[in-house]
Write a protein that holds these residues in place. Structure first.
Motif, PDB file in Angstrom:
ATOM      1  N   LEU A   1       0.829  -1.205   0.000  1.00  0.00           N
ATOM      2  CA  LEU A   1       0.000   0.000   0.000  1.00  0.00           C
ATOM      3  C   LEU A   1       0.863   1.255   0.000  1.00  0.00           C
ATOM      4  CD1 LEU A   1      -2.764  -1.044   2.586  1.00  0.00           C
ATOM      5  CD2 LEU A   1      -2.954  -1.000   0.085  1.00  0.00           C
ATOM      6  N   LEU A   2       1.952   1.227   0.786  1.00  0.00           N
ATOM      7  CA  LEU A   2       2.860   2.374   0.802  1.00  0.00           C
ATOM      8  C   LEU A   2       3.504   2.574  -0.566  1.00  0.00           C
ATOM      9  CD1 LEU A   2       4.414   4.603   2.324  1.00  0.00           C
ATOM     10  CD2 LEU A   2       6.126   2.870   2.922  1.00  0.00           C
ATOM     11  N   ARG A   3       3.941   1.469  -1.192  1.00  0.00           N
ATOM     12  CA  ARG A   3       4.529   1.576  -2.534  1.00  0.00           C
ATOM     13  C   ARG A   3       3.541   2.195  -3.513  1.00  0.00           C
ATOM     14  NH1 ARG A   3       4.889  -3.883  -5.519  1.00  0.00           N
ATOM     15  NH2 ARG A   3       2.656  -3.351  -5.571  1.00  0.00           N
ATOM     16  N   ASP A   4       2.304   1.741  -3.471  1.00  0.00           N
ATOM     17  CA  ASP A   4       1.307   2.261  -4.401  1.00  0.00           C
ATOM     18  C   ASP A   4       1.075   3.755  -4.165  1.00  0.00           C
ATOM     19  OD1 ASP A   4       1.097  -0.289  -5.376  1.00  0.00           O
ATOM     20  OD2 ASP A   4      -0.764  -0.766  -4.309  1.00  0.00           O
ATOM     21  N   ALA A   5       1.072   4.163  -2.899  1.00  0.00           N
ATOM     22  CA  ALA A   5       0.864   5.582  -2.592  1.00  0.00           C
ATOM     23  C   ALA A   5       2.049   6.412  -3.066  1.00  0.00           C
ATOM     24  CB  ALA A   5       0.656   5.764  -1.091  1.00  0.00           C
TER      25      ALA A   5
ATOM     26  N   ARG B   1      12.845  10.557  -3.725  1.00  0.00           N
ATOM     27  CA  ARG B   1      12.213   9.874  -2.599  1.00  0.00           C
ATOM     28  C   ARG B   1      13.135   9.898  -1.385  1.00  0.00           C
ATOM     29  NH1 ARG B   1       9.836   4.586  -5.860  1.00  0.00           N
ATOM     30  NH2 ARG B   1       8.183   5.722  -6.965  1.00  0.00           N
ATOM     31  N   VAL B   2      12.603  10.392  -0.279  1.00  0.00           N
ATOM     32  CA  VAL B   2      13.331  10.430   0.987  1.00  0.00           C
ATOM     33  C   VAL B   2      12.536   9.633   2.010  1.00  0.00           C
ATOM     34  CG1 VAL B   2      14.150  11.887   2.873  1.00  0.00           C
ATOM     35  CG2 VAL B   2      14.367  12.687   0.505  1.00  0.00           C
ATOM     36  N   PHE B   3      13.190   8.665   2.647  1.00  0.00           N
ATOM     37  CA  PHE B   3      12.566   7.904   3.728  1.00  0.00           C
ATOM     38  C   PHE B   3      13.259   8.283   5.033  1.00  0.00           C
ATOM     39  CE2 PHE B   3      11.962   5.338  -0.101  1.00  0.00           C
ATOM     40  CZ  PHE B   3      10.584   5.140  -0.060  1.00  0.00           C
ATOM     41  N   TYR B   4      12.517   8.934   5.910  1.00  0.00           N
ATOM     42  CA  TYR B   4      13.065   9.398   7.188  1.00  0.00           C
ATOM     43  C   TYR B   4      12.587   8.447   8.282  1.00  0.00           C
ATOM     44  CZ  TYR B   4      14.888  12.788  10.541  1.00  0.00           C
ATOM     45  OH  TYR B   4      15.625  13.415  11.520  1.00  0.00           O
TER      46      TYR B   4
ATOM     47  N   PRO C   1      14.432  -3.824   9.837  1.00  0.00           N
ATOM     48  CA  PRO C   1      13.172  -4.339   9.288  1.00  0.00           C
ATOM     49  C   PRO C   1      12.517  -3.400   8.282  1.00  0.00           C
ATOM     50  CG  PRO C   1      13.239  -4.673  11.667  1.00  0.00           C
ATOM     51  CD  PRO C   1      14.429  -3.834  11.319  1.00  0.00           C
ATOM     52  N   ILE C   2      12.549  -2.093   8.557  1.00  0.00           N
ATOM     53  CA  ILE C   2      11.951  -1.144   7.617  1.00  0.00           C
ATOM     54  C   ILE C   2      12.700  -1.168   6.294  1.00  0.00           C
ATOM     55  CG2 ILE C   2      11.576   1.316   7.139  1.00  0.00           C
ATOM     56  CD1 ILE C   2      10.952   1.688  10.115  1.00  0.00           C
ATOM     57  N   CYS C   3      14.041  -1.174   6.358  1.00  0.00           N
ATOM     58  CA  CYS C   3      14.828  -1.176   5.121  1.00  0.00           C
ATOM     59  C   CYS C   3      14.570  -2.436   4.302  1.00  0.00           C
ATOM     60  CB  CYS C   3      16.318  -1.040   5.442  1.00  0.00           C
ATOM     61  SG  CYS C   3      16.790   0.600   6.037  1.00  0.00           S
ATOM     62  N   HIS C   4      14.506  -3.584   4.965  1.00  0.00           N
ATOM     63  CA  HIS C   4      14.212  -4.831   4.242  1.00  0.00           C
ATOM     64  C   HIS C   4      12.832  -4.772   3.599  1.00  0.00           C
ATOM     65  CE1 HIS C   4      17.684  -7.348   4.886  1.00  0.00           C
ATOM     66  NE2 HIS C   4      17.687  -7.091   6.184  1.00  0.00           N
ATOM     67  N   ALA C   5      11.861  -4.237   4.333  1.00  0.00           N
ATOM     68  CA  ALA C   5      10.505  -4.159   3.792  1.00  0.00           C
ATOM     69  C   ALA C   5      10.437  -3.195   2.612  1.00  0.00           C
ATOM     70  CB  ALA C   5       9.532  -3.739   4.887  1.00  0.00           C
TER      71      ALA C   5
ATOM     72  N   GLY D   1      10.622  -2.715  -3.734  1.00  0.00           N
ATOM     73  CA  GLY D   1      11.360  -1.910  -4.703  1.00  0.00           C
ATOM     74  C   GLY D   1      11.485  -0.439  -4.381  1.00  0.00           C
ATOM     75  N   LEU D   2      11.245  -0.061  -3.131  1.00  0.00           N
ATOM     76  CA  LEU D   2      11.307   1.363  -2.782  1.00  0.00           C
ATOM     77  C   LEU D   2      12.698   1.830  -2.355  1.00  0.00           C
ATOM     78  CD1 LEU D   2       7.929   1.936  -0.871  1.00  0.00           C
ATOM     79  CD2 LEU D   2       8.562   2.725  -3.160  1.00  0.00           C
ATOM     80  N   ASN D   3      13.691   0.962  -2.418  1.00  0.00           N
ATOM     81  CA  ASN D   3      15.051   1.360  -2.079  1.00  0.00           C
ATOM     82  C   ASN D   3      15.813   1.912  -3.275  1.00  0.00           C
ATOM     83  OD1 ASN D   3      14.929  -1.336  -3.135  1.00  0.00           O
ATOM     84  ND2 ASN D   3      17.075  -1.625  -2.553  1.00  0.00           N
ATOM     85  N   GLU D   4      15.238   1.843  -4.441  1.00  0.00           N
ATOM     86  CA  GLU D   4      15.930   2.323  -5.645  1.00  0.00           C
ATOM     87  C   GLU D   4      15.665   3.807  -5.844  1.00  0.00           C
ATOM     88  OE1 GLU D   4      14.636  -0.088  -8.850  1.00  0.00           O
ATOM     89  OE2 GLU D   4      15.200  -1.982  -7.890  1.00  0.00           O
ATOM     90  N   ASN D   5      16.735   4.518  -6.216  1.00  0.00           N
ATOM     91  CA  ASN D   5      16.639   5.972  -6.455  1.00  0.00           C
ATOM     92  C   ASN D   5      16.002   6.684  -5.260  1.00  0.00           C
ATOM     93  OD1 ASN D   5      17.682   5.695  -9.136  1.00  0.00           O
ATOM     94  ND2 ASN D   5      15.652   4.989  -9.781  1.00  0.00           N
ATOM     95  N   ALA D   6      16.474   6.329  -4.075  1.00  0.00           N
ATOM     96  CA  ALA D   6      15.896   6.886  -2.851  1.00  0.00           C
ATOM     97  C   ALA D   6      17.014   7.245  -1.878  1.00  0.00           C
ATOM     98  CB  ALA D   6      14.943   5.887  -2.209  1.00  0.00           C
TER      99      ALA D   6
END
Length: 486
Positions: free
Chosen positions: A99-103, A111-114, A124-128, A133-138
């Protein structure tokens, strides 16, 4: 100046204290100043049972008290709220990350993940994120504490490093974003006046203090397993020391600055276990009075073990083994429930070698530079001048570098500057992994010695400046803490 491009800023721990007090207020101030791209979006992520409207209501109630000291502009605030989205997420549910990926995929830009969460959740968050696929270009921002010791820090960095490249990882230390720290770099490396004096021939000693009036507040469980050495020295104080002592970098790009800081951390003189009692003071506050209010002892705080030997105060004598600083003592100090809330760097220059004007000119500390980081951010240069009247009587005067008066622009708060740097991909003010490892490596012998001894820290009354042993340590070198001189 506006950020370079659009962005999607995903805030884990989106209902937490750090997000409410620091991160969202900093983003609002950047928005108010026109420094965020119009298309930039903020996505709050938390387990809080709410939709977007419920999250906006939460932000309204919890963030407003911390924004805009000169008054909140409701129209600007509403436009800021329009940037915000919300995703309810349970870290244990893989489908929530879908759901987060879709949003996030519906939004544009960098993309910044704080991760405004506890360090146990970083991996765990990084693995998830990687699983969808949200670790690319982020870019990923990690709050302190990053580990409990060198081994646990390396374990976190290894795991995160398998998912994000080093240039994607922003380890934040908000003290590096403070305006006086930036001005320290400008003073040293932008002027011919200070650089020739910034060495052992002209500097007698340097003090770095981060003092707090507050106790552990509601963090007793966390703090009792951490202590002041891990919580403040390993990161904030050693980072400030490296900024003060570093060599001029080739340029202000991220690796040039961090290479020089790393050289300082690697040049720290290892502390011999036999010398720890002489160069390291640990204390714990007992009941006392601060500004007329009685406060309890640390051992009676909620979440703290009654027989706790956790330190709430640390003072250290540190030496740097290189040509610039050999023989110059650096005195580091931090503590809770001290007499005042202050963070400052004090550079004590050597007195003149001979005075025809009397003993005042030979007094230690007659010439000093005081860089105040909090509560008010100032830089003050102390020197001697003739008193008006008959005779040649000297008195201490000071020159204030009042940036807020010279520059009419509002000063940026530390988090505001650092968040803009993350969005724009500037790494210079963030801690590189090898810096962090060098800091842990230097601190660990002290941690191990204290753990093995299992002795009670030296007591000090709340509302004082810590154990008397911290003052005695400086007295052995013919000096004293700044407030003791005054």
């Amino acid at each position: 100046m506006q950020t370079d491009s659009s962005f999607t800023f995903v805030l884990f721990g989106g209902t937490g204290d750090l997000s409410m007090r620091k991160i969202l207020p900093a983003l609002y101030e950047a928005h108010r100043a026109g420094m965020l791209a119009d298309s930039g979006k903020i996505v709050g992520v938390a387990r809080h049972e709410a939709d977007r409207a419920g999250y906006i209501e939460w932000v309204n109630g919890h963030v407003k008290p911390y924004v805009s000291k000169d008054g909140l502009d409701e129209a600007v605030w509403e436009r800021f709220l329009a940037r915000i989205e919300y995703v309810k997420l349970d870290l244990s549910k893989a489908e929530d990350f879908v759901l987060l990926r879709d949003a996030v995929n519906k939004l544009s830009g960098t993309r910044v993940f704080y991760l405004a969460t506890g360090p146990s959740l970083f991996v765990p968050i990084c693995h998830a994120l990687a699983s969808v696929g949200l670790n690319e270009n982020a870019r990923i921002v990690l709050e302190k504490p990053l580990g409990y010791d060198l081994q646990s820090s390396n374990a976190i960095n290894d795991a995160v490093g398998e998912i994000f490249a080093e240039e994607q990882i922003y380890r934040i230390d908000h003290y590096l974003g403070k305006e006086p720290v930036q001005n320290l770099l400008a003073l040293r490396f932008g002027n011919a006046l200070f650089e020739p004096l910034w060495r052992r021939e002209w500097v007698e000693s340097i003090q770095i203090t981060i003092a707090e009036e507050l106790g552990v507040e509601a963090r007793g469980d966390f703090y009792d397993n951490t202590g002041a050495l891990r919580d403040m020295v390993q990161n904030h104080l050693l980072q400030l020391l490296s900024i003060v002592a570093m060599e001029p970098p080739h340029s202000m790009d991220s690796d040039s600055v961090r290479d020089e800081k790393l050289r300082v951390l690697r040049a720290l003189k290892p502390i011999d276990p036999r010398d720890i009692q002489r160069v390291a003071v640990r204390g714990q506050y007992h009941a006392g009075v601060i500004r007329g209010t009685a406060v309890p002892a640390y051992a009676t705080e909620p979440g703290v073990k009654k027989d706790s030997t956790t330190e709430t105060f640390v003072a250290l004598k540190v030496e740097i083994e290189n040509w610039r600083w050999a023989g110059v003592p650096f005195f580091l100090r931090t503590g809770k429930r001290l007499a005042d809330r202050v963070a400052e760097i004090v550079v004590n220059f050597r007195p003149v070698p001979h005075s025809a004007l009397g003993p005042t000119a030979l007094r230690p500390g007659a010439n000093r530079l005081v860089i105040r980081l909090q509560p008010n951010e100032t830089i003050r240069l102390y020197c001697l001048a003739k008193q008006p009247g008959e005779g040649m009587n000297l008195a201490s005067v000071h020159l204030d570098l009042a940036f807020d008066q010279f520059f009419r622009e509002n000063q940026m708060e530390a988090y505001q500057r650092l968040l803009l740097d993350v969005i724009n991909g500037r790494l210079a003010l963030f801690v590189r992994r090898d810096e962090q490892e060098a800091a842990w490596r230097w601190v660990e012998p002290i941690l191990n010695d204290w753990a093995a001894a299992n002795k009670a820290p030296k007591p000090y009354a709340a509302g004082t400046w810590g154990p008397a042993a911290a003052s005695a340590m400086l007295a052995q070198h013919g000096t004293c803490w700044l407030e003791e001189e005054n």
